[in-house]
Scaffold this active site. Structure first.
Site, PDB file in Angstrom:
ATOM      1  CG  PHE A 137      28.059  27.678  16.459  1.00 54.02           C
ATOM      2  CD1 PHE A 137      27.062  26.750  16.230  1.00 54.02           C
ATOM      3  CD2 PHE A 137      27.971  28.490  17.573  1.00 54.02           C
ATOM      4  CE1 PHE A 137      25.995  26.621  17.110  1.00 54.02           C
ATOM      5  CE2 PHE A 137      26.902  28.363  18.459  1.00 54.02           C
ATOM      6  CZ  PHE A 137      25.918  27.426  18.226  1.00 54.02           C
ATOM      7  CG  ASP A 206      34.420  25.772  17.679  1.00 48.57           C
ATOM      8  OD1 ASP A 206      34.220  24.618  18.102  1.00 48.57           O
ATOM      9  OD2 ASP A 206      33.584  26.686  17.768  1.00 48.57           O
ATOM     10  CE1 TYR A 231      26.595  21.915  23.676  1.00 44.94           C
ATOM     11  CE2 TYR A 231      27.523  22.960  25.627  1.00 44.94           C
ATOM     12  CZ  TYR A 231      27.106  23.033  24.313  1.00 44.94           C
ATOM     13  OH  TYR A 231      27.213  24.213  23.646  1.00 44.94           O
ATOM     14  CE  LYS A 232      28.232  21.235  20.008  1.00 46.18           C
ATOM     15  NZ  LYS A 232      26.857  21.600  19.720  1.00 46.18           N
ATOM     16  NE  ARG A 385      22.099  20.144  13.532  1.00 42.96           N
ATOM     17  CZ  ARG A 385      22.874  20.610  14.494  1.00 42.96           C
ATOM     18  NH1 ARG A 385      24.072  21.117  14.197  1.00 42.96           N
ATOM     19  NH2 ARG A 385      22.491  20.584  15.751  1.00 42.96           N
TER      20      ARG A 385
HETATM   21  C1  LIG Z   1      30.872  24.894  16.704  1.00 45.12           C
HETATM   22  C2  LIG Z   1      30.331  25.513  17.946  1.00 45.12           C
HETATM   23  N1  LIG Z   1      31.009  26.529  18.514  1.00 45.12           N
HETATM   24  C3  LIG Z   1      30.563  27.120  19.633  1.00 45.12           C
HETATM   25  C4  LIG Z   1      29.388  26.718  20.247  1.00 45.12           C
HETATM   26  C5  LIG Z   1      28.888  27.459  21.458  1.00 45.12           C
HETATM   27  O1  LIG Z   1      28.965  26.739  22.586  1.00 45.12           O
HETATM   28  P1  LIG Z   1      28.408  27.327  23.974  1.00 45.12           P
HETATM   29  O2  LIG Z   1      26.939  27.580  23.764  1.00 45.12           O
HETATM   30  O3  LIG Z   1      28.610  26.194  24.918  1.00 45.12           O
HETATM   31  O4  LIG Z   1      29.140  28.538  24.303  1.00 45.12           O
HETATM   32  C6  LIG Z   1      28.662  25.654  19.709  1.00 45.12           C
HETATM   33  C7  LIG Z   1      27.427  25.191  20.342  1.00 45.12           C
HETATM   34  O5  LIG Z   1      26.690  24.366  19.860  1.00 45.12           O
HETATM   35  C8  LIG Z   1      29.147  25.049  18.519  1.00 45.12           C
HETATM   36  O6  LIG Z   1      28.478  24.044  17.933  1.00 45.12           O
END
Ligand SMILES: Cc1ncc(COP(=O)(O)O)c(C=O)c1O
Length: 416
Positions: A137, A206, A231-232, A385
């Site tokens: 990500f 992560d 939040y997911k 998705r």
């Molecule tokens: C795999 C992954 N890592 C990190 C993040 C970043 O999260 P945040 O925007 O809450 O910092 C996300 C957000 O969707 C994510 O899907």
């Protein structure tokens, strides 16, 4: 019986046998909406609005500042962390809730580099490398770059599956996603952990796309640090605070690059010098985000009595069923699945890549799905998705979504 009728019948049989079906009523989902975006923003648990109203009106409105102690606001980050811990395969006292995942990636990566360097005997080559999962990500990659500059390291991107072999004497830290956010591919962070440890480095997992979707075994699989969103699949609400796991043995050595006053051993001493707190609290930075945190704490009640093995079994059955029904409803050659067929390699989402001329129209296909009450999301280039959240997604939803996708593809093609 027509093909669509057979699909509906099969969905009804699967729903009738679903041991998690009763969980759906814990969520405020509208009839007629098929919600397949819980991998981005989880649905609202029904009990959250009343709890939030109580927090706002009584705890904030009437108790005012007394709530930091009388409503125990002060300990909410550790208390909520302990509620998430079982979903992470973590014993209590190792998870703290706060900040965003992005910020927690930063804290944990820099701390990982610091620990690995401390462990490297004098005379050995310097550890100057941070390995990052090549398909990570974006935020993780950006933050790793900055952490590398700050610690005099370089980032090396390697496919998650090769991280174990890629780790070597220069590796200080590695960052691996448990599930790929774009394709839904399930990685093997346990194997990466073994390889990184063998090389003398430390690893950050992560787990944004796995926590609440499948079993996570941080303690048993030796993760050093882990970060994730709430939040997911944890349904904490938009922008709900993230979590940070620091393995118990590493807590005394966790040297946070963001040592804020709330992670001080005695915050209200207001001392000029920093002395870190013990335990998970050392991962805190500033004042906790109480409204979001208490909404999350309430949302976590839906997990009471839920067996993660049942969640995983349903997730795989749902995604299998959806993939089969997509083949039945969507005209040949229009979409291919980026999500692996193999259960060992599949998270809890299905990503379909639009093929041929449809690639340029993929966003319109998703818009046409939304018009039909099916909510998934679109990621460039041409990826549709669909997140499957076993607590509230039914097999009937999967059938409706696949049928609507067939209709949406035909509708978009008909407009050309
Ligand atoms: C795999 C992954 N890592 C990190 C993040 C970043 O999260 P945040 O925007 O809450 O910092 C996300 C957000 O969707 C994510 O899907």
């Amino acid at each position: 019986m027509s093909e669509p009728e057979a699909g509906q019948l099969e969905a009804a049989v699967l729903d009738a046998a679903d041991e998690l079906a009763a969980c759906r009523k814990l969520f405020a989902l509208e009839e007629g909406t098929v919600y397949l975006d819980g991998n981005s923003l989880g649905a609202l648990p029904r009990s959250v609005p009343d709890r939030l109203a109580d927090v706002v009106e009584r705890e904030w409105g009437r108790l005012l500042i007394r709530s930091w102690s009388e409503s125990d606001w002060w300990n909410a980050p550790e208390r909520t962390g302990d509620r998430i811990a079982p979903l992470l395969g973590a014993a209590p006292g190792q998870v703290v809730v706060g900040d965003s995942t992005s910020v927690n990636v930063f804290k944990s990566l820099v701390a990982a580099v610091r620990v690995a360097r401390e462990d490297t005997p004098a005379g050995q080559p310097a550890r100057t490398e941070i390995l990052v999962d090549a398909a990570t990500f974006p935020t993780d990659g950006y933050i790793a770059e900055s952490a590398a500059r700050m610690t005099g390291s370089q980032v090396r991107a390697v496919p998650a599956a090769q991280m174990a072999e890629a780790a070597g004497p220069a590796t200080a830290a590695a960052l691996v996603n448990h599930v790929d956010y774009r394709t839904g591919e399930l990685h093997d962070p346990a194997a990466a952990t073994v390889g990184v440890h063998r090389a003398g480095g430390r690893i950050v997992w992560d787990v944004c796309h796995s926590v609440g979707a499948l079993p996570v075994e941080l303690d048993a699989q030796g993760a050093d640090f882990a970060v994730g969103c709430t939040y997911k699949y944890l349904n904490g609400g938009p922008g709900a605070p993230a979590f940070l796991y620091v393995r118990r043995e590493l807590q005394p050595r966790f040297d946070s690059p963001l040592p804020g006053w709330t992670s001080h051993r005695d915050p209200f001493a207001m001392a000029s010098g920093y002395e870190p707190a013990e335990g998970a609290s050392r991962g805190r930075v500033g004042t906790p985000d109480i409204l979001s945190m208490l909404a999350l704490e309430e949302a976590l009640r839906v997990w009471e009595g839920v067996d993660m093995a049942a969640v995983r079994a349903k997730s795989l059955a749902l995604t299998d069923f959806f993939l089969t029904r997509v083949r039945a409803h969507v005209p040949e050659g229009r979409v291919t699945s980026l999500t692996p067929e193999s259960h060992e390699l599949r998270g809890s989402q299905v990503s379909l890549l639009c093929e041929g001329e449809l690639r340029a129209d993929a966003e319109r296909v998703m818009a046409a799905l939304h018009e039909r009450g099916v909510l998934g999301d679109f990621r460039r280039p041409g990826v549709l998705r669909f997140g499957f959240t076993p607590l509230y997604t039914s097999f009937g939803d999967a059938e409706r979504a696949a049928a609507a996708l067939g209709e949406a593809v035909r509708a978009v093609e008909g407009e050309r």
